[in-house]
Structure formats: structure tokens, C-alpha cells
Design a protein around this motif. Structure first.
Motif, PDB file in Angstrom:
ATOM      1  N   ARG A 114      40.050  50.373  38.931  1.00 48.59           N
ATOM      2  CA  ARG A 114      40.246  51.755  38.894  1.00 48.59           C
ATOM      3  C   ARG A 114      39.189  52.332  37.923  1.00 48.59           C
ATOM      4  NH1 ARG A 114      46.789  52.362  39.287  1.00 48.59           N
ATOM      5  NH2 ARG A 114      46.770  52.076  41.633  1.00 48.59           N
ATOM      6  N   ARG A 115      39.067  51.863  36.660  1.00 49.73           N
ATOM      7  CA  ARG A 115      38.115  52.180  35.803  1.00 49.73           C
ATOM      8  C   ARG A 115      36.810  52.188  36.237  1.00 49.73           C
ATOM      9  NH1 ARG A 115      38.478  49.150  31.117  1.00 49.73           N
ATOM     10  NH2 ARG A 115      36.821  50.458  30.031  1.00 49.73           N
ATOM     11  N   ALA A 116      36.422  50.941  36.931  1.00 50.65           N
ATOM     12  CA  ALA A 116      34.979  50.709  37.226  1.00 50.65           C
ATOM     13  C   ALA A 116      34.903  51.495  38.526  1.00 50.65           C
ATOM     14  CB  ALA A 116      35.117  49.251  37.427  1.00 50.65           C
ATOM     15  N   GLY A 117      35.909  51.561  39.385  1.00 55.29           N
ATOM     16  CA  GLY A 117      35.468  52.369  40.776  1.00 55.29           C
ATOM     17  C   GLY A 117      35.339  51.488  41.745  1.00 55.29           C
ATOM     18  N   VAL A 118      35.596  50.304  41.701  1.00 58.87           N
ATOM     19  CA  VAL A 118      35.325  49.298  42.605  1.00 58.87           C
ATOM     20  C   VAL A 118      36.437  48.648  43.108  1.00 58.87           C
ATOM     21  CG1 VAL A 118      33.044  48.807  41.697  1.00 58.87           C
ATOM     22  CG2 VAL A 118      35.135  47.305  40.871  1.00 58.87           C
ATOM     23  N   THR A 119      36.501  47.904  44.295  1.00 58.38           N
ATOM     24  CA  THR A 119      37.573  47.033  44.908  1.00 58.38           C
ATOM     25  C   THR A 119      36.871  45.772  45.106  1.00 58.38           C
ATOM     26  OG1 THR A 119      37.220  47.950  47.013  1.00 58.38           O
ATOM     27  CG2 THR A 119      38.884  48.916  45.927  1.00 58.38           C
ATOM     28  N   GLY A 120      37.880  44.668  45.021  1.00 56.89           N
ATOM     29  CA  GLY A 120      37.581  43.569  45.396  1.00 56.89           C
ATOM     30  C   GLY A 120      36.725  42.384  44.364  1.00 56.89           C
ATOM     31  N   ARG A 121      36.375  42.973  43.335  1.00 55.31           N
ATOM     32  CA  ARG A 121      35.669  42.435  42.354  1.00 55.31           C
ATOM     33  C   ARG A 121      36.710  41.678  41.527  1.00 55.31           C
ATOM     34  NH1 ARG A 121      33.353  40.300  37.875  1.00 55.31           N
ATOM     35  NH2 ARG A 121      31.414  41.006  37.335  1.00 55.31           N
ATOM     36  N   PRO A 122      36.397  40.364  41.269  1.00 61.09           N
ATOM     37  CA  PRO A 122      37.358  39.507  40.302  1.00 61.09           C
ATOM     38  C   PRO A 122      36.927  39.747  38.864  1.00 61.09           C
ATOM     39  CG  PRO A 122      35.832  38.019  41.291  1.00 61.09           C
ATOM     40  CD  PRO A 122      35.447  39.558  42.051  1.00 61.09           C
ATOM     41  N   TRP A 123      38.052  40.084  37.972  1.00 57.51           N
ATOM     42  CA  TRP A 123      37.644  40.415  36.415  1.00 57.51           C
ATOM     43  C   TRP A 123      38.091  39.058  35.570  1.00 57.51           C
ATOM     44  CZ3 TRP A 123      35.095  44.439  36.203  1.00 57.51           C
ATOM     45  CH2 TRP A 123      35.266  45.606  37.232  1.00 57.51           C
ATOM     46  N   PHE A 124      38.990  38.496  36.369  1.00 59.77           N
ATOM     47  CA  PHE A 124      39.735  37.111  35.524  1.00 59.77           C
ATOM     48  C   PHE A 124      39.455  36.199  36.467  1.00 59.77           C
ATOM     49  CE2 PHE A 124      42.091  40.804  34.184  1.00 59.77           C
ATOM     50  CZ  PHE A 124      41.942  40.699  32.958  1.00 59.77           C
ATOM     51  N   SER A 125      39.181  34.665  35.742  1.00 60.84           N
ATOM     52  CA  SER A 125      39.284  33.330  36.456  1.00 60.84           C
ATOM     53  C   SER A 125      40.319  33.331  37.325  1.00 60.84           C
ATOM     54  CB  SER A 125      39.017  32.362  35.619  1.00 60.84           C
ATOM     55  OG  SER A 125      40.176  32.292  34.727  1.00 60.84           O
ATOM     56  N   THR A 126      40.122  32.496  38.289  1.00 59.56           N
ATOM     57  CA  THR A 126      41.358  32.111  39.388  1.00 59.56           C
ATOM     58  C   THR A 126      42.562  31.912  38.511  1.00 59.56           C
ATOM     59  OG1 THR A 126      39.740  31.687  41.021  1.00 59.56           O
ATOM     60  CG2 THR A 126      42.243  30.921  41.325  1.00 59.56           C
ATOM     61  N   GLY A 127      42.673  30.874  37.487  1.00 61.66           N
ATOM     62  CA  GLY A 127      43.744  30.477  37.086  1.00 61.66           C
ATOM     63  C   GLY A 127      43.898  31.319  35.489  1.00 61.66           C
ATOM     64  N   SER A 128      45.206  31.171  34.837  1.00 53.93           N
ATOM     65  CA  SER A 128      45.337  31.357  33.569  1.00 53.93           C
ATOM     66  C   SER A 128      46.372  30.610  33.163  1.00 53.93           C
ATOM     67  CB  SER A 128      46.071  32.942  33.752  1.00 53.93           C
ATOM     68  OG  SER A 128      46.916  33.075  34.413  1.00 53.93           O
ATOM     69  N   SER A 129      46.142  30.310  31.539  1.00 53.93           N
ATOM     70  CA  SER A 129      46.992  29.377  31.171  1.00 53.93           C
ATOM     71  C   SER A 129      48.352  29.891  30.467  1.00 53.93           C
ATOM     72  CB  SER A 129      46.076  28.222  30.067  1.00 53.93           C
ATOM     73  OG  SER A 129      46.082  29.563  29.056  1.00 53.93           O
ATOM     74  N   ARG A 130      49.126  29.159  30.299  1.00 57.45           N
ATOM     75  CA  ARG A 130      50.514  29.517  29.758  1.00 57.45           C
ATOM     76  C   ARG A 130      50.876  28.239  28.837  1.00 57.45           C
ATOM     77  NH1 ARG A 130      52.114  25.307  31.479  1.00 57.45           N
ATOM     78  NH2 ARG A 130      53.202  24.957  33.318  1.00 57.45           N
ATOM     79  N   LYS A 131      51.645  28.602  27.759  1.00 55.28           N
ATOM     80  CA  LYS A 131      52.265  27.725  26.926  1.00 55.28           C
ATOM     81  C   LYS A 131      53.467  28.090  26.685  1.00 55.28           C
ATOM     82  CE  LYS A 131      48.226  25.032  25.387  1.00 55.28           C
ATOM     83  NZ  LYS A 131      47.091  25.220  24.753  1.00 55.28           N
ATOM     84  N   ARG A 132      54.594  27.534  26.714  1.00 55.82           N
ATOM     85  CA  ARG A 132      55.800  27.977  26.146  1.00 55.82           C
ATOM     86  C   ARG A 132      56.003  28.069  24.782  1.00 55.82           C
ATOM     87  NH1 ARG A 132      61.664  28.462  29.000  1.00 55.82           N
ATOM     88  NH2 ARG A 132      62.461  29.719  27.131  1.00 55.82           N
ATOM     89  N   VAL A 133      56.266  28.956  24.081  1.00 61.02           N
ATOM     90  CA  VAL A 133      56.397  28.950  22.483  1.00 61.02           C
ATOM     91  C   VAL A 133      57.581  28.183  22.225  1.00 61.02           C
ATOM     92  CG1 VAL A 133      56.589  30.268  20.445  1.00 61.02           C
ATOM     93  CG2 VAL A 133      55.246  31.147  22.323  1.00 61.02           C
TER      94      VAL A 133
END
Length: 171
Positions: A114-133
């Protein structure tokens, strides 16, 4: 209460030619692979995305709003030009980390679009990591040692903002 450490990498910021190697789903960390990185770059439909100072600050602001709106607790968040780290907890043991992590990522992506006024553009890599604290000692290590080692914008629920660019203020 689930407490997780999430990491969201910006699009094309960690390719297989990274000097520390790369992560292959199901196989873990793999050694550097320059040919595979070149294949990824060739196949990419968009240029890499880098979190500039304003975007770093804005990502944390949006993460705060998402967490507040969904009754998650944001303990701290820090950025670099290539990634965002967040420590998040929530009260519902039945709510999976996948749903929480995915919802945050989706709303951050929507906001960037929304801020960039575009659609369909990936901002993040496909995966994201997680670790339980694991426990309070682990949480304190992350908040007091690991996160402060990052040079980008940061926010902590008990310390407020750190490393803000000179032109940005929180008031």
C-alpha cells in the motif's frame, strides 16, 4: 504462553551465495552455492528489496499495531537492511506459531504494498524462521544481548526506541 523469536528476511537478501551458506527447507543449512544463487537471481521477477532506515522504523511500527490489534505481545523488534527480528508471545496455547508468524508477515507485506502503491511484489523471502523461546534466561539473552547487536532501528517494550535515524522521531 507461547513465546517465539521470528525472523523475516527481505526479498532476495539471503541467497545461496551467502558466505554463511543458506537454508534449504527440510535439509537445514547448506554450504555456499554460487551457481544456485545465480539461478535464483535469473528466475527472480523483482529486484531485491532492502529495508532503508524509514522502512525499518515503519516495519516495527506496523508490527506493534498488528500485535496490539491481535492481542499478541511484542517484547522487542530490531531490523537490519536485510531482515526484521521480533519476539512475540500470545495467550492462546492452541494458536499455532505458523498462524501468528504468517499473519504478521502478511499484514507487513500488505502495508508495504500500500505504501509503495504496487501489488504482487514480494517484500520478504518465501520462508521466515522461528524459534521457540525456551525460558526466561533465553528471553533475556535475546532481549539483552542478541537483539542489541543489530545496527538498524529497534524497539523494546521496556526501553522504547533505539538506533533511529536522525530525521525520525517517535513523538
Amino acid at each position: 504462553m507461547p513465546v517465539y523469536f521470528f525472523t523475516y528476511h527481505s526479498y532476495q537478501s539471503w541467497l545461496p551465495d551467502n558466505r554463511r551458506g543458506y537454508v534449504e527447507k527440510g535439509a537445514g543449512i547448506q554450504p555456499t552455492n554460487i551457481m544456485l544463487a545465480n539461478e535464483y537471481r535469473t528466475a527472480a521477477k523483482h529486484p531485491p528489496f532492502v529495508f532503508d532506515a524509514f522502512t525499518q522504523y515503519h516495519l516495527i511500527l506496523k508490527a506493534q499495531a498488528v500485535c496490539l490489534g491481535d492481542s499478541y505481545r511484542l517484547h522487542g523488534a530490531v531490523t537490519e537492511s536485510t531482515h526484521l527480528h521480533m519476539i512475540v508471545s500470545w495467550g492462546d496455547e492452541l494458536l499455532s506459531y505458523r498462524k501468528v508468524r504468517g499473519r504478521i508477515k502478511n499484514l507487513l507485506s500488505l502495508d508495504l504494498s500500500r505504501r509503495a502503491g504496487v501489488t504482487g511484489r514480494p517484500w520478504f523471502s518465501t520462508g521466515s524462521s522461528r524459534k521457540r523461546v525456551k525460558d526466561l534466561i533465553h528471553l533475556c539473552y535475546l532481549l539483552d544481548k542478541y537483539l542489541p547487536d543489530h545496527s538498524g532501528a529497534g524497539w523494546y517494550e521496556d526501553r522504547d526506541w533505539v538506533n533511529l535515524p536522525p530525521k525520525l522521531t517517535t513523538h
